[in-house]
Design a protein around this motif. Structure first.
Motif, PDB file in Angstrom:
ATOM      1  N   LEU A  60       0.832  -1.203   0.000  1.00 14.26           N
ATOM      2  CA  LEU A  60       0.000   0.000   0.000  1.00 14.26           C
ATOM      3  C   LEU A  60       0.863   1.249   0.000  1.00 14.26           C
ATOM      4  N   ALA A  61       1.943   1.233   0.786  1.00 18.17           N
ATOM      5  CA  ALA A  61       2.840   2.387   0.851  1.00 18.17           C
ATOM      6  C   ALA A  61       3.459   2.697  -0.507  1.00 18.17           C
ATOM      7  N   GLU A  62       3.883   1.634  -1.216  1.00 20.87           N
ATOM      8  CA  GLU A  62       4.461   1.837  -2.545  1.00 20.87           C
ATOM      9  C   GLU A  62       3.414   2.353  -3.529  1.00 20.87           C
ATOM     10  N   LYS A  63       2.175   1.860  -3.367  1.00 23.22           N
ATOM     11  CA  LYS A  63       1.110   2.273  -4.291  1.00 23.22           C
ATOM     12  C   LYS A  63       0.820   3.762  -4.169  1.00 23.22           C
ATOM     13  N   SER A  67       6.532   8.314   1.672  1.00 31.29           N
ATOM     14  CA  SER A  67       7.960   8.525   1.894  1.00 31.29           C
ATOM     15  C   SER A  67       8.451   7.668   3.052  1.00 31.29           C
ATOM     16  N   ARG A  68       9.753   7.355   3.031  1.00 31.13           N
ATOM     17  CA  ARG A  68      10.394   6.548   4.067  1.00 31.13           C
ATOM     18  C   ARG A  68      11.666   7.232   4.530  1.00 31.13           C
ATOM     19  N   GLN A  69      12.001   7.014   5.793  1.00 25.03           N
ATOM     20  CA  GLN A  69      13.246   7.537   6.334  1.00 25.03           C
ATOM     21  C   GLN A  69      14.375   6.513   6.236  1.00 25.03           C
ATOM     22  N   THR A  70      14.032   5.238   6.211  1.00 26.80           N
ATOM     23  CA  THR A  70      15.030   4.183   6.049  1.00 26.80           C
ATOM     24  C   THR A  70      14.690   3.362   4.818  1.00 26.80           C
ATOM     25  N   GLU A 112      -7.693  14.544  -3.581  1.00 28.61           N
ATOM     26  CA  GLU A 112      -6.280  14.275  -3.844  1.00 28.61           C
ATOM     27  C   GLU A 112      -5.605  13.698  -2.602  1.00 28.61           C
ATOM     28  N   LEU A 113      -4.590  12.879  -2.837  1.00 34.13           N
ATOM     29  CA  LEU A 113      -3.800  12.392  -1.721  1.00 34.13           C
ATOM     30  C   LEU A 113      -3.075  13.554  -1.060  1.00 34.13           C
ATOM     31  N   PRO A 114      -2.940  13.553   0.258  1.00 32.13           N
ATOM     32  CA  PRO A 114      -2.281  14.666   0.946  1.00 32.13           C
ATOM     33  C   PRO A 114      -0.768  14.678   0.682  1.00 32.13           C
ATOM     34  N   PHE A 115      -0.158  15.798   0.931  1.00 29.65           N
ATOM     35  CA  PHE A 115       1.296  15.925   0.763  1.00 29.65           C
ATOM     36  C   PHE A 115       2.030  14.998   1.728  1.00 29.65           C
ATOM     37  N   HIS A 116       1.546  14.931   2.976  1.00 35.36           N
ATOM     38  CA  HIS A 116       2.196  14.096   3.986  1.00 35.36           C
ATOM     39  C   HIS A 116       1.686  12.662   3.873  1.00 35.36           C
ATOM     40  N   ARG A 117       2.525  11.803   3.307  1.00 32.50           N
ATOM     41  CA  ARG A 117       2.242  10.367   3.232  1.00 32.50           C
ATOM     42  C   ARG A 117       3.529   9.664   3.671  1.00 32.50           C
ATOM     43  N   LYS A 118       3.492   9.072   4.859  1.00 30.59           N
ATOM     44  CA  LYS A 118       4.725   8.576   5.450  1.00 30.59           C
ATOM     45  C   LYS A 118       4.578   7.149   5.974  1.00 30.59           C
ATOM     46  N   VAL A 119       5.665   6.389   5.803  1.00 29.29           N
ATOM     47  CA  VAL A 119       5.797   5.087   6.450  1.00 29.29           C
ATOM     48  C   VAL A 119       6.736   5.276   7.644  1.00 29.29           C
ATOM     49  N   ILE A 120       6.318   4.795   8.816  1.00 30.01           N
ATOM     50  CA  ILE A 120       7.153   4.909  10.013  1.00 30.01           C
ATOM     51  C   ILE A 120       7.369   3.508  10.572  1.00 30.01           C
TER      52      ILE A 120
END
Length: 367
Positions: A60-63, A67-70, A112-120
């Motif tokens: 889902l994150a890739e779709k 964004s990712r930090q690692t 629209e998808l929001p600007f902040h889309r993050k995987v933690i």
């Protein structure tokens, strides 16, 4: 809310249309009998280890290009695509088949998808901890060398022949008046290191902003029950008041019981949405504490008896605190309080990995 639902390709697709159902992540999707999943403000993928909850989260994150930090290590298996022909990277091929439906706005069009889309993930926390640890270790190594250079400077003595000697003169005067300041000017100062839990909760507070989608992969890692409850409150308030949507992979009852969360049980065939108290892990926790209910209610074990330290134990404790790089203020406070001495001695013997902030918390000095 931004995401309305998601469709993950299942057994039929991977057995009839492709030849990749024996490889990750297709083999996870092929074994899960998933219908279309509808999202809530808080949606949870639950399941035991190996159930596929992190896999679904990563697909889902890739779709949605979160964004990712690692770095995320995708499976690099190359396979023949549908109908033969060219080779494709397997994970990317599966992502293409994931179908996300967005919520509709007041105008009837998909928002629209929001600007902040993050995987933690917990890897983010470990990266911060390792970075600070490595930085501080380098400071220690450089400190010894700077101290030697400073002593050499004092031994050679003072001279000044012109501007070309100005920096040396300044270092000489600094080392003479304050060796500590001289060394700090050469190597810098250590970064403050917090416990894993403190680092994690600070990180979540920094990363979760208004108007965003956040995919949390097993957030219970690194967090004590106390900090899990703090993160739980942060998730609730962010979803209710800050227009945030959360998709969480977890088996922690603290997150499973989030108010209004929709929980998908990946251990069931087909995958179904269930109440958190119907899940196996929640029942295991319930039965465990129910077994010891009498202990909690009667406190039959009695109060903790703390030891009175001998002179040798006192000296050993002081050496231990110094080796832990505890602050002089903390050590001085411990030294002058018999109750603190006994409790710290007991705690470090039982839990040798505790740090100064943990000890302060156990002593009730901070909350």
């Amino acid at each position: 809310m931004f995401l309305k639902s998601v469709y993950f390709p299942g057994f039929d697709y991977f057995t009839k249309e492709t030849c990749i159902h024996n490889y990750y992540p297709a083999k996870i999707l092929a074994k899960l009998d998933i219908k279309e999943m509808e999202f809530s403000d808080i949606t949870i993928f639950y399941g035991n280890n190996g159930s596929g909850k992190s896999t679904l989260l990563n697909l889902l994150a890739e779709k949605i290009k979160a964004s990712r930090q690692t770095r995320f290590f995708k499976d690099e298996e190359w396979v023949v695509g549908p109908g033969g022909g060219s080779l494709h990277k397997l994970f990317d091929e599966c992502v293409k088949e994931v179908d996300v439906t967005l919520e509709l706005g007041e105008n009837g069009k998909a928002i629209e998808l929001p600007f902040h889309r993050k995987v933690i993930t917990s890897d983010d926390i470990f990266k911060i901890l390792d970075s600070k640890k490595e930085f501080n270790q380098n400071i220690v190594l450089k400190t010894d060398e700077a101290n030697k250079e400073g002593k050499k400077l004092l031994k050679e003595g003072y001279y000044y022949r012109g501007m070309e000697d100005f920096e040396r003169l300044r270092d000489y005067n600094t080392m003479r008046s304050s060796p500590k300041r001289y060394i700090a000017s050469k190597v810098g100062t250590k970064k403050t290191q917090y416990s894993n839990g403190e680092t994690a909760i600070k990180y979540y507070m920094d990363m979760i902003e208004n108007d965003g989608i956040y995919l949390l992969d097993e957030p219970e890692n690194c967090l004590s029950p106390l900090y899990q409850l703090q993160l739980r409150d942060l998730i609730l308030s962010s979803s209710r008041y800050c227009n945030c949507q959360f998709i969480i992979a977890t088996h922690s009852p603290f997150f499973l019981s989030l108010d209004g969360a929709r929980v998908y049980n990946l251990d069931k065939e087909p995958v179904v949405s269930e109440k958190w108290y119907q899940l196996e892990n929640s029942i295991i926790w319930y039965n465990f504490f129910k077994e010891y209910q009498n202990v909690f209610e009667t406190k039959e074990e009695g109060p903790l008896t703390l030891p009175v330290l001998t002179n040798k134990e006192f000296d050993e404790l002081m050496d231990t605190l110094k080796n832990m790089n505890c602050t002089s203020g903390f050590i001085g406070m411990i030294r002058g309080n018999e109750e603190y001495l006994s409790k710290v001695f007991y705690l470090l013997n039982k839990y040798p990995d505790l740090e100064e902030m943990d000890l302060r918390r156990e002593l009730g000095l901070i909350r």
